[in-house]
Write a protein that holds these residues in place. Structure first.
Motif, PDB file in Angstrom:
ATOM      1  N   ASN A  76      16.289 -16.042 -45.959  1.00 51.27           N
ATOM      2  CA  ASN A  76      16.716 -14.645 -45.882  1.00 51.27           C
ATOM      3  C   ASN A  76      15.581 -13.739 -45.439  1.00 51.27           C
ATOM      4  OD1 ASN A  76      19.325 -15.203 -46.706  1.00 51.27           O
ATOM      5  ND2 ASN A  76      18.779 -15.034 -48.878  1.00 51.27           N
TER       6      ASN A  76
ATOM      7  N   GLN B 292      14.880 -13.234 -41.883  1.00 48.06           N
ATOM      8  CA  GLN B 292      15.867 -12.367 -41.237  1.00 48.06           C
ATOM      9  C   GLN B 292      15.737 -10.930 -41.718  1.00 48.06           C
ATOM     10  OE1 GLN B 292      19.805 -14.124 -41.703  1.00 48.06           O
ATOM     11  NE2 GLN B 292      18.818 -16.127 -41.799  1.00 48.06           N
TER      12      GLN B 292
ATOM     13  N   ASP C 193      15.858  -9.940 -44.864  1.00 42.56           N
ATOM     14  CA  ASP C 193      16.598  -9.661 -46.090  1.00 42.56           C
ATOM     15  C   ASP C 193      15.800 -10.150 -47.289  1.00 42.56           C
ATOM     16  OD1 ASP C 193      18.317  -9.353 -48.179  1.00 42.56           O
ATOM     17  OD2 ASP C 193      19.750 -10.869 -47.526  1.00 42.56           O
TER      18      ASP C 193
ATOM     19  N   PRO D 119      17.803  -2.706 -53.301  1.00 40.31           N
ATOM     20  CA  PRO D 119      17.211  -3.624 -52.326  1.00 40.31           C
ATOM     21  C   PRO D 119      15.679  -3.603 -52.437  1.00 40.31           C
ATOM     22  CG  PRO D 119      18.862  -2.239 -51.292  1.00 40.31           C
ATOM     23  CD  PRO D 119      18.676  -1.714 -52.673  1.00 40.31           C
TER      24      PRO D 119
END
Lengths: 535, 309, 318
Positions: free
Chosen positions: C73, C76, C78, C88
Motif C-alpha cells: 500500500n 502506492q 496509501d 489517514p
C-alpha cells in the motif's frame, strides 16, 4: 557587540508590542471558561464516545447518558432518564425518560433514540469497545446480534415515547451503574456506518447531542470550543463559551494555569498543594483507586500467608502516606477505597519490622536473586513511594527491584505471566467493584487452571462474590463487600497500601464550578449550566 | 600526537611570528595579553586534568567520603535544605544528596567514558576508512551509517529493553552503539577533504604506507572537530543513561546516577521548591563536560604543529 | 557529479526499504501492542471488554504478511489509518509536519547564524575571557536537560514577565493572525536554538583554530592581505566543512521535532506525535512517520556530501 545589543533591544521591543496586542484581546469574552479537562491519569484526549476509556468529564458536556454518577460518585443521578426500576429478579430494567428534551438541532429526543443507540453500537461489524461495552453486552441477545447470529437486538424495547425497557441475560441489581458512560446518539442525525465509529470525524465536526453545550470549533491537538445549548433541560448554561485545551502533560497545563491562560486543570497531589498555598481553589476528592502489591501465586513463595503478611508489616505505610505523599493518601485495610466498604474490625498491620522478620524466618524465606516489582506508574509521587517500599523491604531481608514498564505492562499483566509482584492501582467503588480480579475464571485467558490473575482460587471469595453479584438490597450488599474486605485483609491476599486523593486546581474567579475525580472522568453531576466566570 | 605532519609547502622552519598571526589580529599582541593567554592556555588544561582527577577520586572513594549510605531513608529529615547534617540537603524520602551525587558519578562517569570511547573508536575507524579509501568502502560504510542514523533511538531502546539484561555493560553498548554515526560523518568529511591536500599527495608520492598517512599525517588534523564531538558525546551519555535506566536497561533503583537525579526535576515541586535535588548533579555534569573540553582544547593545541607552546 | 547524484538516489530505495523492515521488526519485537493504549490499568476491565478492544485492531495476521501489505500500500502512497485517532496517516503527519518545520527551522536558523558567528568570535580570541565565558555557558546549555531550560525559560518569560504566551500555537478566543503565530513561536524556538548555538559555536571554534594555523592562511597573511579578507575569504569557508557535517546531522531534527519543548509549550509537532505513536504501538503511524524521517535523513546526508564538493572542489566521489 553593540550590534548584538541593538538586536536584543529590538527583539524585546517587538515582544512587548506583541504582548500588549494580545493582552487587550484576552480581556473581552468575560464568560469564557478555558480548562485542561483531559489532563490527568486518563491518558490522551479521547474524543469519540463508545470507544472512550476516559475523557468523560468533557464528553458529557456534549453528550448525555441515561444516568450518571451523582456529585461524589456515591450513587446515581438522573440525566436523560428520570426514573428507573427493575423487576423482581433484576432481569428487566425500565427507564422513564425525561420529557421535553431536544437534540442540539431542535429535534425531540425519544425512546427510539435509545433503542437506535444500542442497535447501532451492537450491530455486527461495529467498532465499539471500551467500558460502555461491559453494559451493552449483558443485554439479552446482544452477543448473538453483535455476532450476526440474530436479526435484531431482542433486549432493548420501546414501550412508548418516554419509556424504554432493557432485558438482561442475567440478573444485575446494579445495571444502571454500568450505563453511566453509554451516551445516547440521535437516530435522525447519525450519518455513518457502525464500522466507522472509531474513525469518523462526525464526532467533532457536526455532533448532535443533548448535553448542556453545543459544538462550535474543534482544532485537533489544540482545543475544542463549545457554546451553550439554549434548550438544555436543566436551563441554558451561563457561560458564553467553554473551551477544552489539550496538553501533552500535566506540567504544561499547570504552567498555562499559572500564566493565566486557562482557569482549570488536574494536578497531582504535591503540585496541587503547592498551588493551594498560592491561592488557587483546590477541588479534591478520593481517587477511588487503591494502590497495592499484587502477588503472583504461580511462584510458590507467595502462597505462604506469612510471607505476604511480612510485606505489610515491613512497610511503614502510614509514614509513607504522611511524609512522602504529604498526607494526600489514606492507608487502606483491603481493596475497598471507601470506608463504608471496610468491616468494623480488621488487622491494621501497623509497622513492625521485627514481626516481619519473624514471619519470614518461620516461612523459611530464602532469596537468591532480587524479585522484580513491576509498575506502570512513572510519576515522581509513585517513584518516591516505591523507593521507600524497596528500602523498608530490604530492611527485613526482602530484596525487590522496582521496574517501570509504562508501555508493555498491559500486554502481559492480564495473562498472569511475566511478572512476580506488581505495584499498581485498581479503581473501585460500591457501585462498580472489580469482582473479576478475585473470581475463579474472571480472566479465562490467564495462565493456569484457575483463570485468576493471581493464579490462585479463593473459594471463600467466590462464594461471597456470587452472593454480592445477585444481592439487590443495598445494606446487605455493603455487608458482603465488607466481608470480602475482611477476607482480603486477614489473608493478606494482596498487600494493600493506600488510596490517594486527587486534585483539580481552579483559578478563584470561577463561580459555582465543580469538579470531582470520578473514574474515567465520570460523567457525574457537575452542573456545568451553573458555571460562570466572575467579571 | 607529537609527530608533525609533513608541511604542505615544505617550509622547514616555523617562525615564532606565526603565533601572533594565528592569534587574533594582524596587529602585534601586547606583552601582557600574550602572557595572560599563555597562562590561561596552560592553566585551563591543568584545571581540566585536576578537576577531572578530583571528580574521579570523589567517585572512586565515594563510600569512604559519604556521610550517610546513599540508599538510607530518613523520613523525618525528608526535603531538608542543605545544612550541617546534610551538606547538599535531602530528597523527598530523606536520602542524602551529597552521598547520592558522589555515588551517582560512578555510573555516570564510567558510562560516559566507556560509551564515548566505544563510539569514538567505531566512528573514527569507519570514518577514516570511508573517507581515506573512498570508493566501495565509502559507499558501503556510508549507506550503513545512513541506515543507523535513520533508525529512531527510542524504538531501538524500547525493543532492546525487553531483551537485554539490566547492567552497566548494556548501557555502555547501547549508548556507544547508537552515538557513533555522527562521528563517522564528521571524520569521513574531514578525510575526504584532507586526502586531496598537497601534503597527503606528497606523502603518497614518497611511498609512505596508508597506515602512516592516516595516523601520522591526517589524523592530527581531525582532532579538533573530534574534541568537540567527544565533549558532546560525554554530556549526552550522562543524560541518555537516565532515560535508558528508566526503560529498565540500566541501573536499578536505588542506585543513583546524575542522569536519574536530574530526571527528578521533571516534577514541578522538585524543580521549584527542592532545587538542591537537581542542582548538584547538574553542576557535576557541566563540570565533567567542561573539564573534558579543557583537556581536549589542550590536546588540540598540543597536536597543532603551528602552535608554539 | 550528476551520475553520482543519480546513483545515490537509486541506492536510497533499498536503504529505505531495509530501514522500514528493521523498524517494523523492532516494533514487532517490542512488548505490547496498540491495544494496551486503550487499557487504563486502574479500571478493572472484564475479560470480554479486553477481548473486544483486542478484536477492534485485528492484529491476527503474521508479521511478514502485515509488513508486505503495508509496503504494497505504501508504494502506492496509501499509508493507512492511524490506530489511535482513526485519521489517514498522511493527514496526521501533514498536520504536524508544518508545525514542526516552523518551530525547528526557526531554531536551526537562529542557532546556525548566532552559533557560527560566536564560534568565529571565540576562535579569534582563543583563551580570552569571552572565549572562556561563552565556552562555559554553552556547556551549561548543553548539559542541562531541555525540561530544565524549557520550564525555567517559560517561568521567566511567560509567567513572571508575561512577555510571551505559555504555550499553544494560537489564541483560542479568536482566529489567529501571523503576529499571533510569531508571538507563540519566539519562546520555544528561542529555547531550542540555545542548544544549536552551543553546538555550532563549539565546532566552528575548533575548526577555525585548525584552519587559522594552516600554511595557506599564513601565506595569505604574509601576502599582506587585509585581516578581514583572510578571515572571511580564506579561513571561514575552509573551516566550515565539519560545521556543515554537524548542520547536516541536525537537519533531520527539522522533521523529527523536539519532544520536550513541544510537550511543555503545547506545540503539536512530530516529536510528541512520534513518542505517542511509539507508546501506543500505533504501527501505521510509526511506519509512516519513519518513512518521512528516513527520506529526510537520507536527503540531508546527500545534501551534506554535495555541500562538501561545493566548499572544497578537490573532494571527489567515485
Amino acid at each position: 557587540m553593540s550590534g548584538q545589543k541593538k538586536l536584543w533591544w529590538s527583539l524585546l521591543a517587538i515582544a512587548l508590542i506583541l504582548s500588549f496586542s494580545t493582552a487587550t484581546v484576552s480581556a473581552q469574552g468575560g464568560g469564557t471558561l478555558i480548562g485542561g479537562f483531559d489532563v490527568g491519569p486518563g491518558g490522551l484526549p479521547q474524543t469519540v464516545p463508545w470507544v472512550q476509556t476516559a475523557g468523560n468529564t468533557w464528553l458529557s458536556k456534549i453528550w448525555s447518558p441515561l444516568v450518571s454518577y451523582n456529585e461524589d460518585v456515591s450513587g446515581l443521578a438522573p440525566q436523560l432518564a428520570v426514573a428507573w426500576e427493575a423487576n423482581e429478579d433484576n432481569t428487566v430494567w425500565t427507564f422513564t425518560l425525561r420529557e421535553g428534551v431536544v437534540w442540539h438541532d431542535g429535534e425531540p429526543f425519544t425512546a427510539e433514540d435509545v433503542k437506535f443507540t444500542f442497535d447501532f453500537v451492537l450491530s455486527p461489524g461495529s467498532t465499539f469497545s471500551g467500558p460502555p461495552q461491559a453494559a451493552a453486552l449483558t443485554i439479552l441477545g446482544a452477543q448473538a446480534y453483535n455476532a450476526g447470529e440474530a436479526a435484531e437486538l431482542a433486549g432493548v424495547r420501546v414501550v412508548d415515547d418516554l419509556t424504554v425497557e432493557f432485558e438482561l441475560e442475567a440478573p444485575n441489581p446494579r445495571f444502571p451503574f454500568k450505563l453511566v458512560d453509554s451516551y445516547i446518539l440521535p437516530a435522525h442525525a447519525v450519518n455513518f456506518a457502525p464500522a466507522e465509529i472509531a474513525t469518523t470525524d462526525w464526532w467533532f465536526t457536526n455532533p448532535v447531542g443533548t448535553g448542556p453545550f453545543m459544538h462550535e470549533e474543534f482544532v485537533r491537538d489544540q482545543f475544542w470550543a463549545v457554546v451553550p445549548n439554549p434548550n438544555y433541560w436543566n436551563g441554558a448554561p451561563k457561560l458564553d463559551r467553554l473551551i477544552n485545551r489539550y496538553f501533552e502533560d500535566e506540567t504544561a497545563a499547570i504552567l498555562a494555569l499559572e500564566a493565566g491562560e486557562i482557569q482549570f486543570t488536574y494536578a497531582s497531589g504535591d503540585v496541587a498543594l503547592q498551588l493551594g498555598e498560592k491561592g488557587y481553589a483546590l477541588h479534591q476528592g478520593p481517587s477511588g483507586v487503591t494502590n497495592y502489591f499484587i502477588f503472583n501465586y504461580r511462584n510458590p513463595v507467595f502462597q505462604d500467608v506469612r510471607v505476604r503478611q511480612a510485606f505489610l508489616y515491613a512497610i511503614d505505610r502510614q509514614a509513607i502516606a504522611e511524609v512522602i505523599l504529604g498526607g494526600t493518601a489514606q492507608v487502606v485495610p483491603c481493596l475497598g477505597a471507601f470506608p463504608n466498604m471496610w468491616p468494623a474490625e480488621y488487622n491494621e498491620y501497623a509497622y513492625n519490622p521485627d514481626l516481619a522478620r519473624q514471619l519470614l524466618a518461620e516461612a523459611g524465606w530464602q532469596q537468591t536473586e532480587p524479585i522484580e516489582l513491576v509498575t506502570y506508574y512513572s510519576s515522581q509521587f509513585h517513584m518516591d513511594a516505591m523507593a521507600a517500599q524497596q528500602q523498608y523491604l530490604a530492611d527485613v531481608g526482602i530484596d525487590v527491584v522496582p521496574r517501570v514498564d509504562a508501555d508493555g505492562y498491559n500486554a502481559y499483566f492480564y495473562t498472569g505471566e511475566g511478572w512476580q509482584i506488581s505495584y499498581r492501582g485498581l479503581g473501585n467503588n460500591p457501585g462498580n467493584y472489580p469482582f473479576q480480579f478475585y473470581e475463579t475464571g474472571g480472566y479465562p485467558n490467564a495462565v493456569g487452571d484457575t483463570g485468576t490473575l493471581m493464579g490462585q482460587s479463593f473459594p471463600e471469595l467466590d462464594a461471597l462474590i456470587a452472593a454480592a453479584r445477585q444481592e439487590a438490597d443495598p445494606d446487605r450488599y455493603t455487608q458482603l463487600l465488607q466481608e470480602i474486605c475482611a477476607f482480603q485483609n486477614e489473608n493478606a491476599i494482596e498487600a494493600y497500601m493506600w488510596t490517594a486523593l486527587r486534585y483539580g486546581v481552579a483559578s478563584t474567579d470561577l463561580v459555582d464550578f465543580y469538579w470531582f475525580p470520578a473514574p474515567g472522568g465520570g460523567p457525574y453531576e457537575d452542573h456545568p449550566e451553573l458555571w460562570a466566570v466572575a467579571e | 600526537m607529537t609527530s608533525q605532519p609533513a608541511s604542505p609547502t615544505g617550509t622547514p622552519d616555523r617562525p615564532t611570528v606565526v603565533v601572533e598571526l594565528a592569534g587574533s589580529r594582524a596587529r602585534p599582541e601586547s606583552l601582557t595579553r600574550r602572557t595572560l593567554r599563555r597562562f590561561l592556555r596552560n592553566r585551563l588544561a591543568i584545571v581540566g586534568v585536576i578537576g577531572l582527577a578530583t571528580m574521579i577520586l570523589l567517585v572512586v572513594f565515594a563510600s569512604q567520603i559519604e556521610r550517610y549510605p546513599y540508599e538510607q531513608m530518613d523520613l523525618r529529615a525528608a526535603k531538608s535544605p542543605p545544612g550541617a547534617d546534610h551538606w547538599f540537603g535531602t530528597d523527598r524520602t530523606g536520602r542524602d544528596i551529597w552521598s547520592r551525587t558522589i555515588h551517582g558519578g560512578r555510573v555516570s562517569l564510567s558510562v560516559a567514558a566507556a560509551a564515548t570511547l566505544l563510539s569514538t573508536v567505531i566512528g573514527m575507524t569507519l570514518g577514516a576508512t570511508a573517507g581515506y579509501y573512498g570508493g566501495k568502502a565509502d559507499w558501503i560504510i556510508s549507506r550503513f551509517t545512513d541506515i543507523v542514523l535513520t533508525l529512531p533511538p527510542i524504538v531501538i531502546m524500547l525493543t532492546l529493553a525487553s531483551f537485554l539484561p539490566r547492567s552497566l555493560v548494556t548501557l555502555i553498548v547501547v549508548i556507544g552503539g547508537l552515538s557513533w554515526p555522527g562521528t563517522v560523518r564528521l571524520v569521513r568529511g574531514q578525510f575526504l577533504s584532507l586526502r586531496e591536500q598537497e601534503f597527503v599527495t606528497a606523502a603518497r608520492c614518497l611511498g609512505l604506507s596508508h597506515r602512516r598517512i592516516i595516523f601520522v599525517h591526517i589524523m592530527p588534523n581531525v582532532i579538533a572537530p573530534l574534541v568537540a564531538m567527544v565533549s558532546f558525546t560525554v554530556g549526552n551519555a550522562i543524560l541518555t543513561e537516565a532515560g535508558l535506566s528508566f526503560l529498565g536497561l540500566g541501573v536499578a533503583p536505588p542506585t543513583p546516577s546524575w542522569g536519574n537525579m536530574l530526571e527528578a526535576a521533571r516534577n514541578l515541586q522538585i524543580l521549584r521548591e527542592l532545587p538542591w535535588m537537581w542542582i548538584p548533579p547538574s553542576i557535576f555534569t557541566v563540570l565533567t563536560v567542561l573539564f573534558v573540553n579543557f583537556i581536549g582544547d589542550g590536546l588540540r593545541d598540543a597536536a597543532d604543529p603551528t602552535m608554539v607552546l | 557529479m550528476f551520475k553520482y547524484l543519480i546513483r545515490r538516489i537509486v541506492v536510497s530505495i533499498p536503504v529505505l526499504i531495509s530501514v522500514t523492515i528493521i523498524i517494523f521488526g523492532l516494533i514487532e519485537l517490542a512488548p505490547g501492542d496498540v491495544v494496551d493504549n486503550f487499557i487504563n490499568p486502574e479500571i478493572g476491565y472484564s475479560a470480554e471488554t479486553l477481548e473486544a478492544i483486542r478484536e477492534r485492531f485485528g492484529l491476527g495476521q503474521p508479521a511478514p504478511v502485515r509488513y508486505l501489505k503495508w509496503l504494497g500500500n505504501a508504494v502506492q502512497g496509501d499509508f493507512g489509518l492511524t490506530y489511535v485517532s482513526g485519521e489517514p496517516v498522511l493527514a496526521a503527519i501533514g498536520r504536524r509536519l508544518g508545525n514542526t518545520l516552523l518551530l525547528m527551522s526557526t531554531a536551526l536558523l537562529v542557532g546556525t547564524v548566532i552559533g557560527v558567528s560566536l564560534g568565529v568570535f571565540t576562535a579569534l580570541r582563543q583563551y580570552s575571557f569571552w572565549d572562556l565565558a561563552l565556552t562555559t555557558l554553552s556547556f551549561v546549555g548543553i548539559s542541562m536537560p531541555a525540561f530544565i531550560t524549557g520550564i525555567l525559560g517559560m517561568y521567566l518569560f511567560a509567567i513572571e514577565w508575561k512577555i510571551f504566551p505559555s504555550g499553544g500555537m494560537r489564541p483560542v478566543q479568536r482566529d489567529p493572525t501571523v503576529w499571533d503565530t510569531l508571538h507563540h513561536l519566539i519562546l520555544p524556538a528561542g529555547i531550542l536554538s540555545l542548544a544549536y548555538i552551543a553546538t555550532f559555536m563549539r565546532y566552528t571554534r575548533f575548526s577555525m583554530l585548525e584552519v587559522l594555523h594552516t600554511d595557506y592562511v599564513r601565506t595569505a597573511r604574509g601576502k599582506g592581505l587585509h585581516e578581514r579578507v583572510v578571515i572571511w575569504r580564506h579561513t571561514l569557508p575552509n573551516a566550515l566543512l565539519p560545521v556543515i557535517t554537524v548542520i547536516g546531522l541536525s537537519l533531520p531534527s527539522l522533521v523529527v521535532g523536539a519532544v520536550f519543548i513541544e510537550t511543555i509549550f503545547s506545540w503539536p509537532g512530530m516529536g510528541t506525535m512520534y513518542l505517542d505513536a511509539v507508546n501506543a504501538k500505533d504501527v501505521p503511524l510509526i511506519m509512516g512517520m519513519n518513512t518521512v524521517i528516513a527520506i529526510v535523513v537520507l536527503g540531508a546526508n546527500l545534501l551534506t556530501d554535495l555541500a562538501y564538493g561545493m566548499i572544497d572542489p578537490r573532494i571527489r566521489y567515485d
